[in-house]
Write an enzyme that holds these catalytic residues in place. Structure first.
Site, mmCIF file in Angstrom:
data_model
loop_
_atom_site.group_PDB
_atom_site.id
_atom_site.type_symbol
_atom_site.label_atom_id
_atom_site.label_comp_id
_atom_site.label_asym_id
_atom_site.label_seq_id
_atom_site.Cartn_x
_atom_site.Cartn_y
_atom_site.Cartn_z
ATOM 1 N N SER A 53 0.803 -1.227 0.000
ATOM 2 C CA SER A 53 0.000 0.000 0.000
ATOM 3 C C SER A 53 0.836 1.278 0.000
ATOM 4 O O SER A 53 0.316 2.343 -0.326
ATOM 5 C CB SER A 53 -0.932 0.012 1.215
ATOM 6 O OG SER A 53 -0.204 -0.053 2.420
ATOM 7 N N ASP A 332 -3.434 8.277 7.812
ATOM 8 C CA ASP A 332 -4.243 7.378 8.630
ATOM 9 C C ASP A 332 -3.315 6.630 9.586
ATOM 10 O O ASP A 332 -2.207 7.094 9.860
ATOM 11 C CB ASP A 332 -5.091 6.434 7.755
ATOM 12 C CG ASP A 332 -4.239 5.573 6.819
ATOM 13 O OD1 ASP A 332 -3.015 5.457 7.064
ATOM 14 O OD2 ASP A 332 -4.784 5.016 5.853
ATOM 15 N N HIS A 335 -0.251 5.171 6.970
ATOM 16 C CA HIS A 335 0.279 5.766 5.743
ATOM 17 C C HIS A 335 0.512 7.274 5.851
ATOM 18 O O HIS A 335 -0.317 7.973 6.444
ATOM 19 C CB HIS A 335 -0.685 5.503 4.583
ATOM 20 C CG HIS A 335 -1.055 4.068 4.427
ATOM 21 N ND1 HIS A 335 -2.220 3.544 4.953
ATOM 22 C CD2 HIS A 335 -0.423 3.033 3.812
ATOM 23 C CE1 HIS A 335 -2.282 2.244 4.668
ATOM 24 N NE2 HIS A 335 -1.196 1.916 3.986
#
Length: 359
Positions: A53, A332, A335
């Site tokens: 991610s 978040d 990240h």
């Protein structure tokens, strides 16, 4: 440290500068150095990305549990959710910019964005690792299989590969999964070694496909992620987690040094980007990058069971977003924001590793 390097450089160059000022011989030397510099300059035409991610730009499925395709993700760039796990751009967007390329098209969109294939491709899927994790998405071995198949289909030629850079992200999902499945602390060092060994195997396999330059990200300070610092109200990094990260990075550096010794005499085929030091530097000096909240995430769930992007059955938000994402490092629980990634990128620009991509 940087200032002392500059001082040493200027002192060591003094005799050469005096020579260059002495007339024709100086001119000839200068021209020779310029020609040698141009010969060593490498201008990649394509960028290929593998990993998780931290570099996924749209492969994560829209209907999958997770939030990269839901509001408020993407609110800074491109202004709506687009599959990036951030409010905006991620690291490989900046690496593409550094190389003068457009961000490579996500593998998922390869058939509908064919005009962009010439810039490379992004095979990264959020939630994945070098081994299987709780994610149902393709791990890195399968991502490399996708790449190999495209080469077989002649989507990318030998020339494309020879003029390419690969970026590999290993951001810690293997370790999260290890802990979530009751892996022991005593067994952690051995597991770290197995993750690094598999990473090295992946790097070697990518090189065997004909790629010239392969960059792998060192592990960022996992103990500074909001998921770790929440217990201290986002005030303090977890030193135990960061000690394990240091072990990972030491083993990774050793593995990459060995790969370079085995495969390439100029030690430039495999390159490590030091994300630990760059993250730490930005987090320790946030005001330098206009960041006011170094450890507190911008987008947080309303309760410990909620998360950024979550809505209830009535579509009511179960999260809140800070007033200014550009003043937060983290978006978040895991990240960085676009501002966070940009600050990291600016730090990386001052390191030799990023420069090695071009030389």
């Amino acid at each position: 440290m940087m200032d002392s390097h500059k001082q040493l450089f200027s002192l060591s160059c003094l005799p050469l500068l005096l020579l260059l000022l002495s007339g024709n011989m100086g001119m000839q030397l200068s021209e020779a150095r310029l020609q040698r510099h141009e010969m060593n300059y490498y201008s990649p035409k394509t960028l290929f990305v593998f990993g998780d991610s931290y570099v996924d730009t749209g492969n994560y499925r829209i209907n999958q549990a997770g939030s990269s395709w839901k509001n408020p993700y993407g609110e800074t760039f491109p202004g709506k959710p687009a599959g990036r796990f951030s409010d905006g751009r991620v690291l490989t967007d900046y690496i593409a910019k550094y190389l003068g390329l457009k961000s490579p098209v996500p593998y998922k969109f390869r058939k509908v964005m064919q005009q962009h294939l010439k810039y490379g491709m992004n095979f990264a899927f959020g939630g994945t690792g070098v081994f299987d994790t709780s994610s149902k998405n393709p791990n890195m071995t399968i991502q490399i299989d996708f790449f190999k198949q495209l080469i077989k289909e002649n989507v990318y030629t030998t020339s494309d590969l020879n003029n390419s850079v690969v970026y590999v992200s290993v951001a810690g999902n293997d370790y999260n999964f290890y802990l979530a499945t009751n892996g022991s602390i005593e067994g952690f060092p051995a597991f770290i070694a197995s993750v690094v060994n598999q990473t090295a195997t992946n790097l070697l396999r990518i090189k065997s496909l004909g790629v010239r330059k392969i960059v792998v990200g060192g592990l960022q300070p996992l103990g500074c992620l909001p998921s770790s610092t929440a217990t201290s109200s986002f005030q303090q990094c977890n030193s135990t987690s960061n000690d394990l990260v240091v072990l990972h990075n030491n083993l990774l550096n050793q593995a990459v040094t060995k790969l370079n010794q085995q495969t390439n005499k100029d030690n430039s085929t495999f390159i490590v980007l030091d994300l630990f030091d760059t993250f730490t530097s930005v987090l320790n000096h946030p005001s330098t990058n206009n960041i006011k909240d170094p450890l507190k995430p911008c987008c947080v769930g309303l309760s410990s069971q909620d998360f950024c992007g979550k809505v209830d059955e009535n579509n009511v938000k179960q999260y809140k977003v800070c007033d200014s994402p550009k003043s937060a490092f983290f978006w978040d629980n895991l990240h960085p924001t676009q501002a966070g990634w940009e600050a990291v990128y600016k730090k990386l620009q001052k390191t030799s590793a990023l420069h090695q991509i071009r030389y």
